[in-house]
Design a protein around this motif. Structure first.
Motif, PDB file in Angstrom:
ATOM      1  N   PHE A   1       0.818  -1.203   0.000  1.00 29.70           N
ATOM      2  CA  PHE A   1       0.000   0.000   0.000  1.00 29.70           C
ATOM      3  C   PHE A   1       0.857   1.261   0.000  1.00 29.70           C
ATOM      4  O   PHE A   1       0.557   2.229  -0.696  1.00 29.70           O
ATOM      5  N   VAL A   2       1.928   1.245   0.792  1.00 29.36           N
ATOM      6  CA  VAL A   2       2.742   2.448   0.938  1.00 29.36           C
ATOM      7  C   VAL A   2       3.659   2.660  -0.269  1.00 29.36           C
ATOM      8  O   VAL A   2       3.864   3.786  -0.710  1.00 29.36           O
ATOM      9  N   ARG A   3       4.175   1.562  -0.842  1.00 33.27           N
ATOM     10  CA  ARG A   3       5.138   1.682  -1.936  1.00 33.27           C
ATOM     11  C   ARG A   3       4.796   0.739  -3.083  1.00 33.27           C
ATOM     12  O   ARG A   3       5.567  -0.184  -3.396  1.00 33.27           O
ATOM     13  N   PRO A   4       3.664   0.909  -3.739  1.00 31.43           N
ATOM     14  CA  PRO A   4       3.331   0.046  -4.883  1.00 31.43           C
ATOM     15  C   PRO A   4       4.321   0.263  -6.026  1.00 31.43           C
ATOM     16  O   PRO A   4       4.661   1.402  -6.359  1.00 31.43           O
ATOM     17  N   GLN A   5       4.784  -0.825  -6.611  1.00 33.55           N
ATOM     18  CA  GLN A   5       5.825  -0.734  -7.638  1.00 33.55           C
ATOM     19  C   GLN A   5       5.287  -0.836  -9.062  1.00 33.55           C
ATOM     20  O   GLN A   5       5.773  -0.159  -9.960  1.00 33.55           O
ATOM     21  N   GLN A   6       4.301  -1.688  -9.272  1.00 34.45           N
ATOM     22  CA  GLN A   6       3.810  -1.951 -10.626  1.00 34.45           C
ATOM     23  C   GLN A   6       2.572  -1.105 -10.932  1.00 34.45           C
ATOM     24  O   GLN A   6       1.789  -0.797 -10.021  1.00 34.45           O
ATOM     25  N   PRO A   7       2.364  -0.758 -12.198  1.00 30.49           N
ATOM     26  CA  PRO A   7       1.170   0.025 -12.562  1.00 30.49           C
ATOM     27  C   PRO A   7      -0.132  -0.611 -12.098  1.00 30.49           C
ATOM     28  O   PRO A   7      -1.028   0.080 -11.599  1.00 30.49           O
ATOM     29  N   ILE A   8      -0.261  -1.937 -12.236  1.00 32.65           N
ATOM     30  CA  ILE A   8      -1.500  -2.593 -11.822  1.00 32.65           C
ATOM     31  C   ILE A   8      -1.680  -2.501 -10.308  1.00 32.65           C
ATOM     32  O   ILE A   8      -2.808  -2.321  -9.813  1.00 32.65           O
TER      33      ILE A   8
END
Length: 320
Positions: free
Chosen positions: A213-220
């Motif tokens: 939640f804090v650091r989403p990496q992927q566009p999806i």
């Protein structure tokens, strides 16, 4: 031929609640069905308690399947059979004596809060009650693993919250490992300890729910998180205010209680326009977000960014 899963490698810690999220067709339901042998991979292994379920057949597979329970989206209850007997079906199939099967079914119904519905028929129940019966049926064998395939998708928000709490109670009371598949990020936020994000048959991101939640990496992943925490602002807002000094602030824990705007105004001397603010709780940690527009001289704006960067998780430039 299209591969439903490709090079998927996931480890689910015992006693945890593990979420798998993805859009329709991502392969998440296929993945969960390999755990109890309802789907068999063409290659690879599915280890459950040091047993490769993918290699089992016949009686050995049926015995392994008894160690897991499964909850489906559509409940799959027999309309012509009373609630008690619906719950007892797995035990009766195992050859358990009728009195023992009845006793354990009643015990499972009491746990899910439906002991007063034992003699009712499924048609007399609400959707939430039907799902609780389905959960009782999945629990009646006292499984070590509980598999939930879109178990809340057919339910309204308030009933979904009750089912989520029930699953958390099961995990806490029995230490049951729960693997839940969903396309609802709200369910992941409120239920899971860890999450794997799937797209096109692959796991594209995996981590603790808080980290994702804090650091989403992927566009999806950012799309899913954006359904809970707003990621963008409308184009017309940017056109009106300009993008310079338009920031998204992410705050964690005690950071959410800081008087940040007061400090920016009194210490830095900038003008601050608060466009959006929200907080949500993830595993007893508060996660906050602010979208602000900061105006001042270039030096003041730079100082404001430094001030914020020292006090929050991240300061991100925003675009529509």
């Amino acid at each position: 031929m299209t591969a439903a899963l490709r090079d998927v490698s996931v480890e689910v810690p015992a006693g945890k609640i593990f979420g798998v999220i993805g859009y329709s067709g991502a392969g998440k339901s296929t993945l969960i069905r390999t755990v109890n042998g309802l789907e068999r991979p063409t290659r690879g292994h599915v280890w459950v308690d040091d047993v490769d379920v993918a290699s089992l057949h016949g009686a050995a597979l049926r015995e392994a399947q008894k160690r897991s329970g499964m909850i489906f989206q559509q409940f799959n209850l027999l309309d012509t059979v009373r609630v008690r007997d619906n719950v007892a079906i797995p035990l009766r199939l195992d050859g358990t004596k009728k009195d023992e099967a009845r006793r354990r079914a009643e015990e499972a119904l009491e746990f899910v809060g439906l002991s007063d519905k034992s003699d009712a028929y499924p048609g007399e129940l609400s959707g939430g009650q039907k799902q609780r019966v389905a959960i009782a049926r999945a629990l009646v064998r006292r499984p070590k693993i509980l598999l939930a395939d879109e178990a809340t998708s057919a339910l309204d928000p308030s009933t979904t919250a009750l089912i989520i709490q029930l699953l958390r109670d099961i995990n806490r009371e029995y230490g049951t490992t729960i693997l839940v598949v969903t396309h609802e990020m709200e369910v992941i936020k409120d239920l899971a300890d860890e999450v794997a994000v799937m797209e096109s048959g692959q796991v594209v991101e995996h981590g603790s729910v808080l980290d994702v939640f804090v650091r989403p990496q992927q566009p999806i992943t950012r799309d899913f998180v954006g359904s809970i925490i707003q990621q963008k602002v409308p184009r017309q807002v940017i056109d009106h205010l300009g993008s310079a000094g338009l920031w998204r602030l992410l705050l964690l824990g005690d950071e959410t209680a800081q008087p940040l705007m007061h400090g920016l105004i009194t210490q830095i001397g900038v003008d601050v326009n608060m466009l959006h603010a929200e907080m949500t709780e993830i595993h007893d940690r508060m996660v906050g977000q602010m979208i602000v527009k900061v105006d001042g001289t270039p030096e003041q704006v730079a100082a404001a960014r430094t001030y914020l960067a020292d006090r929050v998780v991240s300061v991100e430039d925003l675009e529509a």
